[in-house]
Design a protein around this motif. Structure first.
Motif, PDB file in Angstrom:
ATOM      1  N   ARG A 105       0.823  -1.211   0.000  1.00 57.89           N
ATOM      2  CA  ARG A 105       0.000   0.000   0.000  1.00 57.89           C
ATOM      3  C   ARG A 105       0.858   1.264   0.000  1.00 57.89           C
ATOM      4  NH1 ARG A 105      -5.117  -0.746   2.119  1.00 57.89           N
ATOM      5  NH2 ARG A 105      -5.486   1.346   1.288  1.00 57.89           N
ATOM      6  N   GLN A 202      -3.549  10.549   5.619  1.00 56.17           N
ATOM      7  CA  GLN A 202      -4.411   9.526   6.206  1.00 56.17           C
ATOM      8  C   GLN A 202      -4.088   9.276   7.669  1.00 56.17           C
ATOM      9  OE1 GLN A 202      -3.774   6.477   3.131  1.00 56.17           O
ATOM     10  NE2 GLN A 202      -5.950   6.579   2.711  1.00 56.17           N
ATOM     11  N   LEU A 212     -17.726   4.236   1.440  1.00 59.89           N
ATOM     12  CA  LEU A 212     -17.892   3.211   2.455  1.00 59.89           C
ATOM     13  C   LEU A 212     -19.097   3.475   3.335  1.00 59.89           C
ATOM     14  CD1 LEU A 212     -14.326   2.427   3.774  1.00 59.89           C
ATOM     15  CD2 LEU A 212     -15.974   0.789   2.902  1.00 59.89           C
ATOM     16  N   PHE A 312     -17.640  -2.204   7.233  1.00 61.57           N
ATOM     17  CA  PHE A 312     -16.211  -2.086   6.940  1.00 61.57           C
ATOM     18  C   PHE A 312     -15.648  -3.123   5.972  1.00 61.57           C
ATOM     19  CE2 PHE A 312     -16.745  -0.727  11.487  1.00 61.57           C
ATOM     20  CZ  PHE A 312     -16.682   0.639  11.241  1.00 61.57           C
ATOM     21  N   LYS A 314     -15.277  -3.346   2.819  1.00 63.26           N
ATOM     22  CA  LYS A 314     -14.413  -2.868   1.730  1.00 63.26           C
ATOM     23  C   LYS A 314     -13.003  -2.518   2.223  1.00 63.26           C
ATOM     24  CE  LYS A 314     -17.476  -3.172  -1.549  1.00 63.26           C
ATOM     25  NZ  LYS A 314     -17.999  -2.018  -2.269  1.00 63.26           N
ATOM     26  N   ASP A 315     -12.897  -2.189   3.515  1.00 63.60           N
ATOM     27  CA  ASP A 315     -11.594  -1.933   4.140  1.00 63.60           C
ATOM     28  C   ASP A 315     -11.210  -3.223   4.869  1.00 63.60           C
ATOM     29  OD1 ASP A 315      -9.347  -0.895   5.296  1.00 63.60           O
ATOM     30  OD2 ASP A 315     -10.313   0.882   6.126  1.00 63.60           O
ATOM     31  N   TRP A 352      -3.291   3.984   9.220  1.00 64.13           N
ATOM     32  CA  TRP A 352      -4.532   4.654   8.806  1.00 64.13           C
ATOM     33  C   TRP A 352      -5.302   5.236   9.989  1.00 64.13           C
ATOM     34  CZ3 TRP A 352      -2.301   0.807   6.092  1.00 64.13           C
ATOM     35  CH2 TRP A 352      -2.179   0.983   4.701  1.00 64.13           C
ATOM     36  N   TYR A 417     -11.225   5.504   6.968  1.00 62.89           N
ATOM     37  CA  TYR A 417     -11.767   4.428   6.156  1.00 62.89           C
ATOM     38  C   TYR A 417     -11.481   4.661   4.676  1.00 62.89           C
ATOM     39  CZ  TYR A 417     -14.502   4.599  10.445  1.00 62.89           C
ATOM     40  OH  TYR A 417     -14.881   4.686  11.752  1.00 62.89           O
ATOM     41  N   PRO A 419     -11.571   2.113   0.742  1.00 65.51           N
ATOM     42  CA  PRO A 419     -11.451   0.818   0.058  1.00 65.51           C
ATOM     43  C   PRO A 419      -9.993   0.497  -0.245  1.00 65.51           C
ATOM     44  CG  PRO A 419     -13.137   2.199  -0.970  1.00 65.51           C
ATOM     45  CD  PRO A 419     -12.390   3.070  -0.019  1.00 65.51           C
ATOM     46  N   VAL A 420      -9.674  -0.774  -0.220  1.00 67.94           N
ATOM     47  CA  VAL A 420      -8.302  -1.213  -0.493  1.00 67.94           C
ATOM     48  C   VAL A 420      -7.941  -0.972  -1.953  1.00 67.94           C
ATOM     49  CG1 VAL A 420      -6.757  -3.216  -0.535  1.00 67.94           C
ATOM     50  CG2 VAL A 420      -8.382  -2.921   1.348  1.00 67.94           C
TER      51      VAL A 420
END
Length: 433
Positions: A105, A202, A212, A312, A314-315, A352, A417, A419-420
């Motif tokens: 990431r 972040q 999200l 959560f 999507k994360d 994060w 939050y 998305p990856v």
């Protein structure tokens, strides 16, 4: 700034763990209180039985997959420390995988190093493996599955997921978030998904990603439930799980099925543990709990899991973390080794988070340790002094649950939050036109 390189950190961590294992052997021989976990003796006995061609379930209280006993067979003909070295090596792999996931990431080197240190020199982490508990293997496999998913390797992720659910049943809670995570907008045939990179803001400003929070992930999932990646993941992971389970059922029969799987679904432990349910189970242990009582104990856990997944999924890593904390906190049985399940995920969410160590972070650490120490004090009076402090211990369990819940809420409020994955540019262009 940390000047040590990752290899140096892993080397120091390895030497430290070898020293602890050797010290543990000395302590077991010369001191009244043993360093080695009693579960390790159970694992070793089961492995010895398997090595001689017998069922590992002839060893009472062995309630794990035969794979664990198989991995520890060298205990019988090399060294009784073999398993400890294996678990500690898995512990080191967790540290390495933490770095790999964060580098995927684009997290800066300093933050990656700090995150590695948080795991590798966490007292819970290094004592669990060196005392002979198998949880580091599970943690390493969970992180490897995350790496595979980040790389878009659904087949490999599904294989390891099916295997780890057979090995240790609790990761089944990750099935639904993984299915939601395999969004067809990102997982497309022949195309590697694009990861969203970490940015410096972040960890500073509190930003909530509207994708999200404003959209219901369930609605998105239902629109395209049966996609290639989701079907592939379900088929492969399910097949691996059923093949492993079927193979060992053929070898060891219903005894395996009950001890390795079904027991953990219906487990009730009258001995004192961190769970708020232990006192009720203790008072009613002589009679069979009704179906309604068993359902009520699962209901809070189920509701909390469902809410966290819907919010959560999507994360994914953060979803795994909050799920695991909640699963452990609301479980019918809680022992200290369960804490490792979420400690291995904690370093992955810290980059994060906008919560500073001073003072909120420190207060959360002290609150968690204080609530646990308070519980251990009453546990000591009950276990070693023989005092009737069951009610006080139960109240300490309530306080520990409250502390876990409060800290979980604080972490959620301070998490950024997102998305990856991000959408492919060609897909965006198509939608625009």
């Amino acid at each position: 700034m940390i000047s040590l390189k990752p290899r140096s950190i892993l080397l120091i961590s390895a030497i430290f763990r070898v020293g602890l294992i050797l010290f543990g052997e000395w302590q077991d021989t010369h001191m009244e209180v043993r360093y080695t976990d009693v579960d390790y003796l159970v694992f070793s006995d089961a492995a010895s039985l398997m090595a001689s061609g017998q069922s590992p379930y002839k060893r009472t209280t062995y309630r794990y997959s035969p794979l664990l006993a198989f991995l520890l067979i060298p205990n019988s003909f090399t060294s009784r420390c073999w398993g400890k070295f294996l678990f500690s090596a898995s512990d080191l792999f967790v540290g390495l995988f933490i770095r790999i996931i964060l580098k995927q990431r684009k997290v800066p080197d300093d933050l990656c190093t700090y995150s590695m240190l948080i795991w590798l020199f966490n007292p819970f982490a290094f004592t669990i493996g060196t005392r002979g508990n198998c949880e580091p293997i599970v943690c390493a496999m969970i992180l490897w599955i995350i790496i595979c998913l980040n790389n878009g390797n659904v087949v490999q992720a599904a294989f390891w997921y099916g295997l780890i659910v057979h090995f240790r049943i609790y990761p089944i809670i990750y099935a639904l978030p993984i299915i939601i995570f395999l969004d067809p907008r990102f997982f497309r045939s022949g195309t590697k998904p694009l990861l969203s990179d970490w940015t410096s803001d972040q960890g500073k400003a509190h930003q909530i990603n509207s994708e999200l929070t404003d959209k219901c992930v369930v609605c998105d999932a239902l629109k395209s439930t049966f996609t290639r990646s989701r079907i592939l993941f379900g088929l492969i992971s399910g097949t691996v799980f059923l093949l492993c389970t079927g193979f060992f059922f053929r070898l060891y029969g219903w005894e395996f099925l009950h001890e390795a799987l079904l027991y953990h679904l219906t487990r009730t432990d009258p001995r004192h543990n961190f769970s708020i349910y232990f006192y009720h189970i203790y008072l009613n242990y002589e009679r069979e709990l009704s179906v309604l009582e068993k359902l009520i104990s699962f209901l809070p856990q189920f509701i909390v899991q469902l809410v966290l997944i819907l919010c959560f999924a999507k994360d994914l890593v953060f979803c795994f973390f909050v799920q695991t904390v909640a699963f452990v906190a609301f479980n019918k049985v809680i022992t200290a080794q369960y804490f490792v399940w979420f400690f291995c995920l904690l370093p992955l969410i810290l980059p994060w988070s906008n919560m500073k160590l001073k003072w909120k972070g420190l207060c959360c650490i002290l609150l968690w340790m204080g609530a646990q120490t308070h519980w251990l004090l009453w546990g000591y009076l009950l276990e070693f002094k023989g005092k009737n402090v069951f009610l006080q211990l139960w109240m300490a369990s309530l306080l520990f649950l409250a502390a876990n819940t409060f800290i979980l809420i604080v972490l959620i409020r301070h998490h950024n939050y997102g998305p990856v994955f991000r959408q492919h540019t060609d897909l965006k262009t198509t939608k625009t036109t």
